[in-house]
Scaffold this motif. Structure first.
Motif, PDB file in Angstrom:
ATOM      1  N   SER A   1      -3.777  -5.985   6.184  1.00  0.00           N
ATOM      2  CA  SER A   1      -3.288  -5.269   5.024  1.00  0.00           C
ATOM      3  C   SER A   1      -3.942  -3.894   5.021  1.00  0.00           C
ATOM      4  O   SER A   1      -5.101  -3.753   5.426  1.00  0.00           O
ATOM      5  CB  SER A   1      -3.651  -6.033   3.739  1.00  0.00           C
ATOM      6  OG  SER A   1      -3.210  -5.336   2.591  1.00  0.00           O
TER       7      SER A   1
ATOM      8  N   GLU B   1      -8.076   2.109  -5.237  1.00  0.00           N
ATOM      9  CA  GLU B   1      -7.693   3.031  -6.295  1.00  0.00           C
ATOM     10  C   GLU B   1      -8.864   3.919  -6.652  1.00  0.00           C
ATOM     11  O   GLU B   1     -10.013   3.492  -6.601  1.00  0.00           O
ATOM     12  CB  GLU B   1      -7.258   2.261  -7.563  1.00  0.00           C
ATOM     13  CG  GLU B   1      -6.015   1.428  -7.405  1.00  0.00           C
ATOM     14  CD  GLU B   1      -4.750   2.246  -7.336  1.00  0.00           C
ATOM     15  OE1 GLU B   1      -4.722   3.367  -7.891  1.00  0.00           O
ATOM     16  OE2 GLU B   1      -3.784   1.780  -6.719  1.00  0.00           O
TER      17      GLU B   1
ATOM     18  N   ALA C   1      -4.662  -0.239   2.794  1.00  0.00           N
ATOM     19  CA  ALA C   1      -4.668   0.481   1.527  1.00  0.00           C
ATOM     20  C   ALA C   1      -5.275   1.848   1.766  1.00  0.00           C
ATOM     21  O   ALA C   1      -6.142   2.015   2.625  1.00  0.00           O
ATOM     22  CB  ALA C   1      -5.478  -0.283   0.475  1.00  0.00           C
TER      23      ALA C   1
ATOM     24  N   LYS D   1       5.253  -2.952   3.706  1.00  0.00           N
ATOM     25  CA  LYS D   1       3.917  -3.211   4.249  1.00  0.00           C
ATOM     26  C   LYS D   1       3.984  -3.156   5.771  1.00  0.00           C
ATOM     27  O   LYS D   1       4.853  -3.789   6.368  1.00  0.00           O
ATOM     28  CB  LYS D   1       3.449  -4.599   3.787  1.00  0.00           C
ATOM     29  CG  LYS D   1       2.093  -5.014   4.312  1.00  0.00           C
ATOM     30  CD  LYS D   1       1.719  -6.418   3.816  1.00  0.00           C
ATOM     31  CE  LYS D   1       0.401  -6.852   4.422  1.00  0.00           C
ATOM     32  NZ  LYS D   1       0.003  -8.192   3.983  1.00  0.00           N
TER      33      LYS D   1
ATOM     34  N   CYS E   1      -6.249   5.762  -0.358  1.00  0.00           N
ATOM     35  CA  CYS E   1      -6.307   6.603  -1.542  1.00  0.00           C
ATOM     36  C   CYS E   1      -6.949   7.909  -1.110  1.00  0.00           C
ATOM     37  O   CYS E   1      -8.079   7.902  -0.593  1.00  0.00           O
ATOM     38  CB  CYS E   1      -7.113   5.924  -2.650  1.00  0.00           C
ATOM     39  SG  CYS E   1      -7.188   6.885  -4.175  1.00  0.00           S
TER      40      CYS E   1
ATOM     41  N   ASP F   1      -6.499  -3.504  -1.800  1.00  0.00           N
ATOM     42  CA  ASP F   1      -6.019  -2.373  -2.580  1.00  0.00           C
ATOM     43  C   ASP F   1      -7.174  -1.404  -2.765  1.00  0.00           C
ATOM     44  O   ASP F   1      -8.343  -1.794  -2.712  1.00  0.00           O
ATOM     45  CB  ASP F   1      -5.472  -2.834  -3.931  1.00  0.00           C
ATOM     46  CG  ASP F   1      -4.631  -1.766  -4.607  1.00  0.00           C
ATOM     47  OD1 ASP F   1      -4.246  -0.775  -3.943  1.00  0.00           O
ATOM     48  OD2 ASP F   1      -4.363  -1.897  -5.809  1.00  0.00           O
TER      49      ASP F   1
END
Length: 147
Positions: A113, A136, A115, A98, A117, A134
């Protein structure tokens, strides 16, 4: 009784990230990772030597471009929050790879953080506690009941 968490979601670039962090528990910045060749070249120039090595190791040019642009955007966002130029933001690999602030910046009271995609990146930021995010692509999951 616990109080509700306050969240602000913004499209990057935006100049008032610090102000939003002062009034919210967390801010999520949304940014695109698609960029022209000139943007990708500028992003590669901002990478640390370890990041350049990682960038050079990608076999897929699209993934390499997304990595470079993502790191440049992360430095821009953190630079805006910390009030310093993006090129002064040292990033290192933290737990499980991370991204984390490096050097003297580790002691700063900012948690983040990342993320991503495909061509979309999210950066969650907080001055109050550690955060995680996150992202996805929506897809069918076989045996979803087991999940």
């Amino acid at each position: 009784m616990s109080s509700a968490i306050t969240l602000s979601m913004v499209s990057w670039p935006i100049t008032d990230v610090s102000a939003r962090l002062a009034s919210h528990d967390a801010v999520v910045c949304v940014a695109g990772l698609a960029g022209c060749d000139a943007q990708a070249a500028r992003a590669v120039a901002t990478l640390s030597s370890a990041e350049r090595e990682r960038h050079a190791g990608y076999m897929n040019a699209i993934v390499a471009r997304r990595f470079a642009i993502g790191r440049a955007l992360l430095r821009e966002i953190l630079g805006c929050v910390l009030g310093v130029a993006p090129d002064r933001i040292p990033l290192c690999d933290g737990v499980h790879g991370k991204p984390a602030l490096g050097g003297a910046w580790r002691a700063r009271p900012i948690w983040f953080s990342v993320a991503h995609c495909e061509d979309l990146m999210l950066v969650a930021l907080s001055r109050t506690s550690d955060v995680g995010i996150d992202l996805e692509r929506s897809r069918a999951i076989e045996q979803w009941e087991r999940v």
